[in-house]
Design a protein around this motif. Structure first.
Motif, PDB file in Angstrom:
ATOM      1  N   HIS A 369       0.824  -1.204   0.000  1.00  0.00           N
ATOM      2  CA  HIS A 369       0.000   0.000   0.000  1.00  0.00           C
ATOM      3  C   HIS A 369       0.860   1.256   0.000  1.00  0.00           C
ATOM      4  O   HIS A 369       0.565   2.221  -0.701  1.00  0.00           O
ATOM      5  CB  HIS A 369      -0.932  -0.002   1.206  1.00  0.00           C
ATOM      6  N   GLU A 370       1.940   1.227   0.793  1.00  0.00           N
ATOM      7  CA  GLU A 370       2.812   2.403   0.847  1.00  0.00           C
ATOM      8  C   GLU A 370       3.475   2.656  -0.500  1.00  0.00           C
ATOM      9  O   GLU A 370       3.616   3.810  -0.944  1.00  0.00           O
ATOM     10  CB  GLU A 370       3.873   2.213   1.928  1.00  0.00           C
ATOM     11  N   TYR A 371       3.863   1.590  -1.189  1.00  0.00           N
ATOM     12  CA  TYR A 371       4.534   1.799  -2.475  1.00  0.00           C
ATOM     13  C   TYR A 371       3.556   2.236  -3.549  1.00  0.00           C
ATOM     14  O   TYR A 371       3.880   3.056  -4.416  1.00  0.00           O
ATOM     15  CB  TYR A 371       5.278   0.525  -2.909  1.00  0.00           C
ATOM     16  N   LYS A 372       2.334   1.699  -3.500  1.00  0.00           N
ATOM     17  CA  LYS A 372       1.305   2.178  -4.427  1.00  0.00           C
ATOM     18  C   LYS A 372       1.080   3.670  -4.222  1.00  0.00           C
ATOM     19  O   LYS A 372       0.970   4.431  -5.186  1.00  0.00           O
ATOM     20  CB  LYS A 372       0.000   1.410  -4.194  1.00  0.00           C
ATOM     21  N   LEU A 398      10.208   3.514 -13.445  1.00  0.00           N
ATOM     22  CA  LEU A 398      11.285   3.286 -12.470  1.00  0.00           C
ATOM     23  C   LEU A 398      10.707   2.892 -11.113  1.00  0.00           C
ATOM     24  O   LEU A 398      11.246   2.032 -10.417  1.00  0.00           O
ATOM     25  CB  LEU A 398      12.143   4.547 -12.332  1.00  0.00           C
ATOM     26  N   GLY A 399       9.573   3.525 -10.737  1.00  0.00           N
ATOM     27  CA  GLY A 399       8.925   3.181  -9.480  1.00  0.00           C
ATOM     28  C   GLY A 399       8.444   1.741  -9.475  1.00  0.00           C
ATOM     29  O   GLY A 399       8.587   1.023  -8.475  1.00  0.00           O
ATOM     30  N   ILE A 400       7.889   1.286 -10.597  1.00  0.00           N
ATOM     31  CA  ILE A 400       7.417  -0.102 -10.705  1.00  0.00           C
ATOM     32  C   ILE A 400       8.586  -1.073 -10.628  1.00  0.00           C
ATOM     33  O   ILE A 400       8.515  -2.113  -9.962  1.00  0.00           O
ATOM     34  CB  ILE A 400       6.623  -0.300 -12.017  1.00  0.00           C
ATOM     35  N   GLN A 401       9.695  -0.727 -11.289  1.00  0.00           N
ATOM     36  CA  GLN A 401      10.876  -1.592 -11.252  1.00  0.00           C
ATOM     37  C   GLN A 401      11.445  -1.692  -9.841  1.00  0.00           C
ATOM     38  O   GLN A 401      11.840  -2.767  -9.383  1.00  0.00           O
ATOM     39  CB  GLN A 401      11.936  -1.055 -12.226  1.00  0.00           C
ATOM     40  N   GLU A 402      11.482  -0.554  -9.139  1.00  0.00           N
ATOM     41  CA  GLU A 402      11.992  -0.564  -7.763  1.00  0.00           C
ATOM     42  C   GLU A 402      11.069  -1.367  -6.852  1.00  0.00           C
ATOM     43  O   GLU A 402      11.516  -2.129  -6.002  1.00  0.00           O
ATOM     44  CB  GLU A 402      12.133   0.873  -7.244  1.00  0.00           C
ATOM     45  N   ASN A 404       9.196  -3.872  -7.719  1.00  0.00           N
ATOM     46  CA  ASN A 404       9.377  -5.287  -8.021  1.00  0.00           C
ATOM     47  C   ASN A 404      10.620  -5.837  -7.326  1.00  0.00           C
ATOM     48  O   ASN A 404      10.607  -6.927  -6.755  1.00  0.00           O
ATOM     49  CB  ASN A 404       9.480  -5.490  -9.530  1.00  0.00           C
ATOM     50  N   ARG A 405      11.715  -5.043  -7.358  1.00  0.00           N
ATOM     51  CA  ARG A 405      12.967  -5.487  -6.730  1.00  0.00           C
ATOM     52  C   ARG A 405      12.785  -5.656  -5.225  1.00  0.00           C
ATOM     53  O   ARG A 405      13.167  -6.678  -4.644  1.00  0.00           O
ATOM     54  CB  ARG A 405      14.081  -4.476  -7.022  1.00  0.00           C
ATOM     55  N   LEU A 406      12.171  -4.667  -4.570  1.00  0.00           N
ATOM     56  CA  LEU A 406      11.994  -4.724  -3.124  1.00  0.00           C
ATOM     57  C   LEU A 406      10.955  -5.779  -2.743  1.00  0.00           C
ATOM     58  O   LEU A 406      11.092  -6.462  -1.728  1.00  0.00           O
ATOM     59  CB  LEU A 406      11.558  -3.356  -2.601  1.00  0.00           C
ATOM     60  N   PHE A 407       9.932  -5.926  -3.555  1.00  0.00           N
ATOM     61  CA  PHE A 407       8.863  -6.885  -3.267  1.00  0.00           C
ATOM     62  C   PHE A 407       9.412  -8.308  -3.270  1.00  0.00           C
ATOM     63  O   PHE A 407       9.007  -9.143  -2.465  1.00  0.00           O
ATOM     64  CB  PHE A 407       7.757  -6.734  -4.305  1.00  0.00           C
ATOM     65  N   GLN A 408      10.340  -8.576  -4.184  1.00  0.00           N
ATOM     66  CA  GLN A 408      10.902  -9.920  -4.294  1.00  0.00           C
ATOM     67  C   GLN A 408      11.722 -10.284  -3.068  1.00  0.00           C
ATOM     68  O   GLN A 408      11.802 -11.445  -2.682  1.00  0.00           O
ATOM     69  CB  GLN A 408      11.794 -10.018  -5.546  1.00  0.00           C
ATOM     70  N   THR A 409      12.356  -9.279  -2.446  1.00  0.00           N
ATOM     71  CA  THR A 409      13.295  -9.568  -1.361  1.00  0.00           C
ATOM     72  C   THR A 409      12.746  -9.261   0.026  1.00  0.00           C
ATOM     73  O   THR A 409      13.189  -9.846   1.015  1.00  0.00           O
ATOM     74  CB  THR A 409      14.576  -8.735  -1.558  1.00  0.00           C
ATOM     75  N   ASP A 410      11.754  -8.354   0.108  1.00  0.00           N
ATOM     76  CA  ASP A 410      11.352  -7.871   1.424  1.00  0.00           C
ATOM     77  C   ASP A 410      10.005  -8.383   1.901  1.00  0.00           C
ATOM     78  O   ASP A 410       9.528  -7.991   2.954  1.00  0.00           O
ATOM     79  CB  ASP A 410      11.292  -6.336   1.415  1.00  0.00           C
ATOM     80  N   ILE A 450      11.830  -7.147 -22.424  1.00  0.00           N
ATOM     81  CA  ILE A 450      10.750  -8.093 -22.120  1.00  0.00           C
ATOM     82  C   ILE A 450      10.492  -8.112 -20.620  1.00  0.00           C
ATOM     83  O   ILE A 450       9.346  -8.135 -20.161  1.00  0.00           O
ATOM     84  CB  ILE A 450      11.095  -9.501 -22.634  1.00  0.00           C
ATOM     85  N   GLY A 451      11.585  -8.089 -19.836  1.00  0.00           N
ATOM     86  CA  GLY A 451      11.449  -8.053 -18.384  1.00  0.00           C
ATOM     87  C   GLY A 451      10.723  -6.808 -17.906  1.00  0.00           C
ATOM     88  O   GLY A 451       9.862  -6.875 -17.017  1.00  0.00           O
ATOM     89  N   ASN A 452      11.036  -5.658 -18.511  1.00  0.00           N
ATOM     90  CA  ASN A 452      10.371  -4.406 -18.131  1.00  0.00           C
ATOM     91  C   ASN A 452       8.885  -4.450 -18.465  1.00  0.00           C
ATOM     92  O   ASN A 452       8.039  -3.988 -17.690  1.00  0.00           O
ATOM     93  CB  ASN A 452      11.021  -3.221 -18.850  1.00  0.00           C
TER      94      ASN A 452
END
Length: 875
Positions: A369-372, A398-402, A404-410, A450-452
């Protein structure tokens, strides 16, 4: 009474929930709704921004909106709450919270669609939001249980007094009393008798009721009402009772849900089974595609039974394995599968659902929710009038990419599991679609790109399907490149999209990612049209691959397609792209004329249509288009070694233009053009002279695509057109009519220049003007001789020619004589003559006898017909 500040807050909240104004609402709009002064409204709105209750955008005008909710609402568990059923859920929230006792809600839908489940969530939501106390009663009654005994149902609902019926030895409270300060849920409400509906209506309307057997006193109470039914509301309920229930929620059947919502339901039901049996599942995609199209009146209930039975059948033979493999053979034999309206592109392999007993991490949900909120705020706080739209798109990507990166790890597995399921699907679909694009258009999309693309799709499908650009931003995004536009469209068309996603926002983000392909600016557009399932596509694949570029857009049309259907497809495509450099249309068969007529008007540039399409022909044209040759060079260099019908249509000019055409020949038109040129100077408009016969043919056949940029036609005879204004020179020479001429050109030219043009034309068409047009004949002599002939013409036609016609004939005949002396004619007429024309030619030979003998010329029949037309058109 609410304070002004609270009233503003509640009004903004109501307006946002009951409309599509996701970007926010202006101060003026709220002030108008509450009849407050704008400065007062602005003061309180800004105060609430400081308190964190509202968010303010940097747009003009400034818009206010609510922050994205960070509370984990129970409705998040209801599949579709943020998608296809978003508006229904918002209605439920508004109704249950409406003071003092809420608004009655009735939920309609077939058996098994989730009516009772939604009711339970409404109850939980009311407690979560503090609308009801945690201990508030929730009373449920299925009216079908008492449908054969209305009096018993009445006593259950309203209670009864002692002696109301045999056996009523004491007073008893009904469910309405037990639901005091809570919720009363009546299922199958259509089974409630009309008499009981009337009693319930009185209680809902006035807050009072009578127990069975009670005749004088009224009891009072309050409760929030929820109803559910499978029946047609208007047919099964009393009109008075039906009108008392303003919030009506329709839940769709399983097969009418968006494909991703159906997948979510399937995944959740399989996940419950993994917890039940303590094993992970490998579910064959063939089975999933069948479950997506299960046809049953039981809806989700029947789906649950199918899935449970399938897992049980698999468990029966695989108890000793760690993971169960579930496939289509494990389905119950009585399951009916509908047509595969949509599948996941032949996805093969397994969908893996692990036996993860981990509970959902509330901190992880809070993180989402905070990232949205951060991404929404990023673009809403942009100045859509100052900032570059591409920069705004980049910041969101860039916000969506960031994220995704944080969501995968956190975040925990409990939150990530559904996300990864969609990621599995999108991984396969994205590879499939990009392979399609590469094969069809000869364009290679890099793995990083493709990843983006996948990250954007997954984010909008699962995390934030509320992301939507405001009109201010959307209107500033310009899709300049045709190839990039078409590939974006092709990707979106071939990816499984939730219908609730804001399509323009998704399109803009995907288009921006594809900027990395660096397409050249638009050139000549190539289109292939062929009958059959894949003929055009196959030829396009070969041609585009050999050319190493996206040259042709294919259109496969069914054999039975009419010209109208083909034209509709092509024109719909042409409306979306830039056609200024021209269009090459290659077709396998069909009337070029029938195709051309409707298509030409949708072009900004030129058009060539070639029939008898072959692969060799497409490759030939493809390399010419690929080399970015100008359109006229493509036409000139066309290889005619193959048999084909070619039809080429060229616009006069691509800029705004004035056409000048004179019946007396192109020379007079050039003189008039010079008059305009001398006056216009640097004006941004082209002056075009055109042969009178050619112009007349274009107008009378309504074939005016070549005149697309024409603003007005100046001519010396009468022509009529419904689409382009035509000004007869008579309207310029005649002082009374010159105003019409000025009005026609007023939007193009300033008043001073219009006056200069009028004066110059009048002068040119005077006798003095005629003298200036003759090169070697003595003007005074030929004008006198011509005037004698005109007098004879007046006698023959029994009319007095007005000045305009006399001047026109003086100029035309004088110049005609000089042209004939130089052996220049307007060509021979091969048209069928009517009797009046035959009579005129016969008479004219006598009238012009003296001129013919003196100058030793013979006036041809075509010239005499022109003279007759000049006279007839002046009537």
């Amino acid at each position: 009474m609410l304070k002004t500040k609270d009233a503003i807050y509640h009004k903004l909240n109501d307006l946002l929930q009951l409309s599509s104004l996701d970007g926010g609402i202006s101060t003026e709009a709220i002030a108008a709704q509450l009849e407050l002064r704008i400065n007062t409204t602005s003061f309180y709105l800004n105060q609430m921004v400081k308190e964190g209750k509202l968010i303010k955008t940097k747009t003009r005008p400034v818009l206010f909106r609510l922050p994205i909710e960070s509370t984990i609402h129970v409705f998040n568990e209801f599949i579709g709450s943020g998608g296809s059923l978003k508006s229904q859920i918002e209605q439920c929230k508004a109704a249950i919270s409406y003071p003092p006792n809420g608004i009655p809600i009735i939920i309609n839908g077939d058996s098994g669609v989730g009516k009772s489940y939604l009711v339970s969530l409404i109850h939980q939501y009311a407690i979560q939001e503090g609308i009801l106390d945690p201990g508030a009663p929730f009373i449920e009654l299925n009216c079908a249980d008492y449908s054969n005994n209305p009096e018993l149902l009445s006593s259950v609902l309203f209670g009864y007094v002692e002696g109301a019926f045999t056996g009523a030895n004491r007073k008893k409270e009904g469910l309405i009393h037990k639901a005091q300060n809570g919720i009363l849920f009546l299922d199958e409400i259509h089974r409630l008798s009309y008499e009981n509906q009337e009693k319930l209506f009185i209680f809902m309307d006035k807050g009072k009721f009578r127990r069975l057997g009670q005749s004088e006193e009224w009891d009072t109470g309050n409760a929030r009402f929820l109803f559910a039914t499978t029946a047609d509301l208007e047919k099964s309920l009393l009109a008075t009772f039906y009108r008392r229930i303003p919030i009506r929620i329709q839940l769709p059947d399983f097969n009418n849900r968006p494909i991703f919502e159906r997948l979510d339901l399937i995944e959740i039901l399989f996940r419950k089974e993994t917890h039940q049996i303590g094993k992970s599942l490998q579910i064959d995609w063939t089975l999933i595609n069948k479950l997506l199209h299960v046809k049953s009146s039981g809806n989700i209930g029947m789906l649950r039974n199918c899935i449970q039975t399938s897992v049980a059948n698999a468990y029966n033979t695989q108890q000793s394995t760690d993971d169960l493999h579930v496939n289509e053979n494990h389905l119950p034999s009585n399951v009916i599968i509908g047509e595969f309206a949509h599948t996941f592109h032949g996805r093969q392999g397994f969908l893996t659902i692990t036996n993860n007993q981990e509970e959902t991490d509330l901190n992880s949900v809070q993180f989402i929710h905070e990232y949205k909120e951060r991404i929404h705020t990023s673009y809403l706080n942009s100045d859509f009038f100052e900032d570059n739209p591409e920069d705004i798109l980049d910041s969101i990507i860039l916000g969506i990419q960031e994220f995704n990166r944080l969501f995968q790890t956190d975040t925990s597995g409990g939150v990530k599991a559904p996300y990864h399921i969609k990621e599995q699907i999108l991984n396969h679909e994205m590879v499939t679609v990009t392979s399609l694009v590469s094969t069809l258009y000869g364009v290679k999309i890099l793995a990083e790109m493709i990843g983006n693309l996948k990250e954007i799709f997954v984010y909008m499908l699962y995390i934030d399907n509320h992301l939507s650009f405001s009109k201010e931003l959307s209107n500033r995004i310009i899709y300049k490149n045709n190839k990039q536009f078409n590939i974006t469209k092709k990707i979106i068309e071939n990816i499984t999209i939730d219908s609730s996603i804001h399509q323009p926002t998704l399109f803009a983000l995907i288009y921006r990612v594809l900027d990395g392909l660096h397409f050249p600016d638009n050139g000549v557009e190539g289109i292939l049209v062929a009958h059959g399932n894949s003929m055009a596509t196959s030829i396009a694949e070969v041609s585009n691959t050999l050319c190493g570029d996206y040259v042709f857009e294919p259109f496969d049309v069914p054999i039975e397609s009419s010209h109208e259907e083909i034209i509709s497809k092509i024109t719909s495509y042409l409306r979306q792209i830039d056609t200024q450099k021209g269009v090459v249309l290659l077709v396998d068969m069909g009337s070029l004329q029938k195709l051309y007529e409707p298509i030409k008007n949708h072009l900004e540039g030129e058009l060539i249509i070639v029939s008898n399409l072959t692969t060799l022909m497409a490759i030939n044209f493809g390399f010419k288009i690929k080399s970015r040759k100008p359109f006229y060079e493509i036409i000139e260099s066309t290889d005619h070694s193959y048999k084909a019908d070619v039809k080429y249509y060229e616009q006069i000019t691509h800029r705004k233009n004035i056409i000048i055409s004179c019946i007396s020949g192109i020379g007079i038109a050039e003189k008039i053009k010079n008059i305009f040129s001398d006056v216009l100077g640097e004006e941004d408009i082209d002056l075009v002279t055109m042969d009178y016969r050619e112009l007349k043919q274009i107008i009378t056949s309504n074939n005016i695509a070549s005149l697309k940029g024409t603003q007005v036609i100046i001519t010396t005879s009468s022509l009529q057109s419904n689409s382009i204004p035509i000004i007869n020179i008579k309207n310029i020479i005649n002082e009374k009519e010159s105003l019409k001429f000025k009005e026609s050109l007023m939007m193009l030219l300033p008043e001073t220049k219009l006056k200069q043009i009028v004066a110059s034309i009048v002068k040119a068409f005077s006798v003095e003007g005629i003298k200036n047009h003759l090169k070697f004949l003595n003007p005074d002599i030929i004008i006198e001789e011509t005037n004698d002939a005109i007098i004879k013409l007046e006698t023959y036609t029994n009319r007095n020619f007005e000045n305009y016609l006399r001047l026109n004939l003086l100029m035309h005949i004088s110049i005609m004589v000089e042209r004939l002396l130089l052996h220049e004619t307007n060509g021979q007429s091969d048209c069928q003559l009517d009797q009046s024309q035959i009579d005129f030619i016969s008479m004219s030979k006598k009238i012009f006898m003296d001129i013919e003998e003196k100058y030793r010329i013979e006036i041809p029949q075509s010239e005499l017909i022109l003279i007759n037309e000049i006279i007839e058109n002046s009537v």
